[in-house]
Design a protein around this motif. Structure first.
Motif, PDB file in Angstrom:
ATOM      1  N   GLN A 156      -7.628  10.547  -0.818  1.00 59.69           N
ATOM      2  CA  GLN A 156      -6.367   9.807  -0.875  1.00 59.69           C
ATOM      3  C   GLN A 156      -6.383   9.074  -2.206  1.00 59.69           C
ATOM      4  N   ARG A 157      -5.620   9.584  -3.155  1.00 60.53           N
ATOM      5  CA  ARG A 157      -5.697   9.097  -4.529  1.00 60.53           C
ATOM      6  C   ARG A 157      -5.291   7.642  -4.694  1.00 60.53           C
ATOM      7  N   HIS A 158      -4.297   7.219  -3.960  1.00 58.81           N
ATOM      8  CA  HIS A 158      -3.779   5.865  -4.154  1.00 58.81           C
ATOM      9  C   HIS A 158      -3.646   5.138  -2.823  1.00 58.81           C
ATOM     10  N   THR A 159      -4.210   3.954  -2.767  1.00 57.89           N
ATOM     11  CA  THR A 159      -4.061   3.075  -1.616  1.00 57.89           C
ATOM     12  C   THR A 159      -3.848   1.670  -2.156  1.00 57.89           C
ATOM     13  N   LEU A 160      -2.793   1.031  -1.712  1.00 60.96           N
ATOM     14  CA  LEU A 160      -2.492  -0.321  -2.165  1.00 60.96           C
ATOM     15  C   LEU A 160      -2.218  -1.178  -0.939  1.00 60.96           C
ATOM     16  N   ASN A 161      -2.968  -2.255  -0.803  1.00 54.20           N
ATOM     17  CA  ASN A 161      -2.778  -3.206   0.289  1.00 54.20           C
ATOM     18  C   ASN A 161      -2.403  -4.548  -0.314  1.00 54.20           C
ATOM     19  N   LEU A 162      -1.270  -5.083   0.083  1.00 59.29           N
ATOM     20  CA  LEU A 162      -0.797  -6.368  -0.416  1.00 59.29           C
ATOM     21  C   LEU A 162      -0.678  -7.342   0.750  1.00 59.29           C
ATOM     22  N   THR A 163      -1.121  -8.573   0.526  1.00 63.15           N
ATOM     23  CA  THR A 163      -1.000  -9.617   1.534  1.00 63.15           C
ATOM     24  C   THR A 163      -0.396 -10.837   0.873  1.00 63.15           C
ATOM     25  N   ALA A 164       0.618 -11.416   1.506  1.00 59.29           N
ATOM     26  CA  ALA A 164       1.252 -12.629   0.983  1.00 59.29           C
ATOM     27  C   ALA A 164       1.471 -13.597   2.136  1.00 59.29           C
ATOM     28  N   THR A 165       1.223 -14.885   1.867  1.00 53.55           N
ATOM     29  CA  THR A 165       1.414 -15.926   2.874  1.00 53.55           C
ATOM     30  C   THR A 165       2.114 -17.112   2.234  1.00 53.55           C
ATOM     31  N   THR A 225       2.814   7.121   2.696  1.00 55.21           N
ATOM     32  CA  THR A 225       3.229   6.200   3.745  1.00 55.21           C
ATOM     33  C   THR A 225       3.377   4.778   3.216  1.00 55.21           C
ATOM     34  N   VAL A 226       4.270   4.018   3.834  1.00 50.90           N
ATOM     35  CA  VAL A 226       4.447   2.593   3.544  1.00 50.90           C
ATOM     36  C   VAL A 226       4.646   1.888   4.886  1.00 50.90           C
ATOM     37  N   VAL A 227       3.835   0.875   5.151  1.00 47.41           N
ATOM     38  CA  VAL A 227       3.949   0.099   6.387  1.00 47.41           C
ATOM     39  C   VAL A 227       4.012  -1.374   6.019  1.00 47.41           C
ATOM     40  N   VAL A 228       4.964  -2.103   6.620  1.00 53.90           N
ATOM     41  CA  VAL A 228       5.102  -3.544   6.396  1.00 53.90           C
ATOM     42  C   VAL A 228       4.983  -4.245   7.750  1.00 53.90           C
ATOM     43  N   VAL A 274       1.505  -5.423   3.431  1.00 54.77           N
ATOM     44  CA  VAL A 274       2.153  -4.175   3.024  1.00 54.77           C
ATOM     45  C   VAL A 274       1.055  -3.178   2.686  1.00 54.77           C
ATOM     46  N   ARG A 275       1.093  -2.009   3.315  1.00 58.08           N
ATOM     47  CA  ARG A 275       0.112  -0.952   3.060  1.00 58.08           C
ATOM     48  C   ARG A 275       0.851   0.271   2.530  1.00 58.08           C
ATOM     49  N   ILE A 276       0.451   0.697   1.344  1.00 51.41           N
ATOM     50  CA  ILE A 276       1.057   1.865   0.707  1.00 51.41           C
ATOM     51  C   ILE A 276      -0.065   2.864   0.438  1.00 51.41           C
ATOM     52  N   ALA A 277       0.160   4.122   0.803  1.00 45.35           N
ATOM     53  CA  ALA A 277      -0.879   5.140   0.606  1.00 45.35           C
ATOM     54  C   ALA A 277      -0.256   6.470   0.224  1.00 45.35           C
ATOM     55  N   SER A 278      -0.896   7.145  -0.710  1.00 41.71           N
ATOM     56  CA  SER A 278      -0.445   8.491  -1.066  1.00 41.71           C
ATOM     57  C   SER A 278      -0.949   9.470  -0.011  1.00 41.71           C
ATOM     58  N   GLY A 279      -0.365  10.636   0.006  1.00 43.79           N
ATOM     59  CA  GLY A 279      -0.718  11.628   1.021  1.00 43.79           C
ATOM     60  C   GLY A 279      -2.054  12.298   0.755  1.00 43.79           C
ATOM     61  N   GLN A 280      -2.685  12.725   1.823  1.00 41.89           N
ATOM     62  CA  GLN A 280      -3.946  13.452   1.720  1.00 41.89           C
ATOM     63  C   GLN A 280      -3.661  14.939   1.549  1.00 41.89           C
ATOM     64  N   PRO A 281      -4.642  15.704   1.080  1.00 40.73           N
ATOM     65  CA  PRO A 281      -4.416  17.138   0.881  1.00 40.73           C
ATOM     66  C   PRO A 281      -4.435  17.925   2.200  1.00 40.73           C
ATOM     67  N   TYR A 282      -3.790  19.067   2.170  1.00 39.51           N
ATOM     68  CA  TYR A 282      -3.865  20.033   3.260  1.00 39.51           C
ATOM     69  C   TYR A 282      -3.740  21.412   2.634  1.00 39.51           C
ATOM     70  N   THR A 283      -4.095  22.427   3.376  1.00 39.91           N
ATOM     71  CA  THR A 283      -4.018  23.798   2.873  1.00 39.91           C
ATOM     72  C   THR A 283      -2.781  24.472   3.444  1.00 39.91           C
ATOM     73  N   PRO A 284      -1.790  24.784   2.590  1.00 44.87           N
ATOM     74  CA  PRO A 284      -0.597  25.486   3.073  1.00 44.87           C
ATOM     75  C   PRO A 284      -0.969  26.886   3.571  1.00 44.87           C
ATOM     76  N   ALA A 285      -0.241  27.341   4.568  1.00 44.58           N
ATOM     77  CA  ALA A 285      -0.483  28.677   5.128  1.00 44.58           C
ATOM     78  C   ALA A 285       0.665  29.603   4.767  1.00 44.58           C
ATOM     79  N   THR A 286       0.350  30.688   4.122  1.00 44.24           N
ATOM     80  CA  THR A 286       1.319  31.754   3.874  1.00 44.24           C
ATOM     81  C   THR A 286       0.614  33.051   4.209  1.00 44.24           C
ATOM     82  N   THR A 287       1.335  33.974   4.763  1.00 46.55           N
ATOM     83  CA  THR A 287       0.708  35.238   5.155  1.00 46.55           C
ATOM     84  C   THR A 287       1.146  36.396   4.291  1.00 46.55           C
ATOM     85  N   THR A 288       2.285  36.270   3.647  1.00 44.01           N
ATOM     86  CA  THR A 288       2.769  37.365   2.804  1.00 44.01           C
ATOM     87  C   THR A 288       3.536  36.798   1.628  1.00 44.01           C
TER      88      THR A 288
END
Length: 161
Positions: A27-36, A79-82, A49-63
């Motif tokens: 996961q190349r980028h993860t950013l966690n921010l906290t403010a009070t 993803t972004v979660v607040v 606030v939690r921000i994260a880039s997507g993880q890799p997966y292997t696409p499936a193609t058959t032809t």
């Protein structure tokens, strides 16, 4: 992610050269921010606030174009979660209380909980819905929806919210 991949490729007559392949959990980028914010003995508001880039997966193609794509050559959506918490100090009959509310997933974001369909690259649909009917009907494949909690807490006499 698989240490035997190079040997397996060589045995299958494929290119055995080592190459850079992202790990499944990369996961190349993860950013966690906290403010009070909150003045003493009055109220407080905090947010995570939690921000994260997507993880890799292997696409499936058959032809066709793209057959035999490299391992982990696709990326899942980011993803972004607040989350927010508010608290207010009150005293009732000389007894100090705090009234609070917590909101998880404030903006009610609907995103995957790690699963994407390898045929579509999307967590929302599959190119083969009949085959993936059980997975498509599973609500745990998404992050939980907005949740609001309201509560009362007992405080010690000199504590702040």
């Amino acid at each position: 992610s698989d240490p035997t991949e190079t040997a397996t490729r060589a045995a299958a007559g494929e290119d055995p050269r080592p190459r850079t392949v992202p790990f499944n959990w990369d996961q190349r980028h993860t950013l966690n921010l906290t403010a009070t914010y909150g003045p003493p003995n009055a109220y407080s508001v905090s947010s995570i606030v939690r921000i994260a880039s997507g993880q890799p997966y292997t696409p499936a193609t058959t032809t066709g174009f793209g057959y035999g794509l490299e391992a982990n050559s696709g990326r899942k959506p980011g993803t972004v979660v607040v989350d927010v918490r508010g608290e207010r100090a009150v005293t009732v009959g000389g007894i100090p209380f705090s009234v609070f509310t917590r909101v998880f997933n404030l903006f009610d974001q609907r995103f995957d909980n790690g699963l994407v369909f390898d045929t579509s690259g999307s967590p929302y649909y599959s190119r083969f819905p009949a085959k993936d009917a059980v997975t498509l009907s599973d609500p745990t494949r998404f992050y939980s929806p907005r949740r609001v909690e309201i509560g009362i807490g007992l405080r010690s006499a000199g504590s702040q919210p």
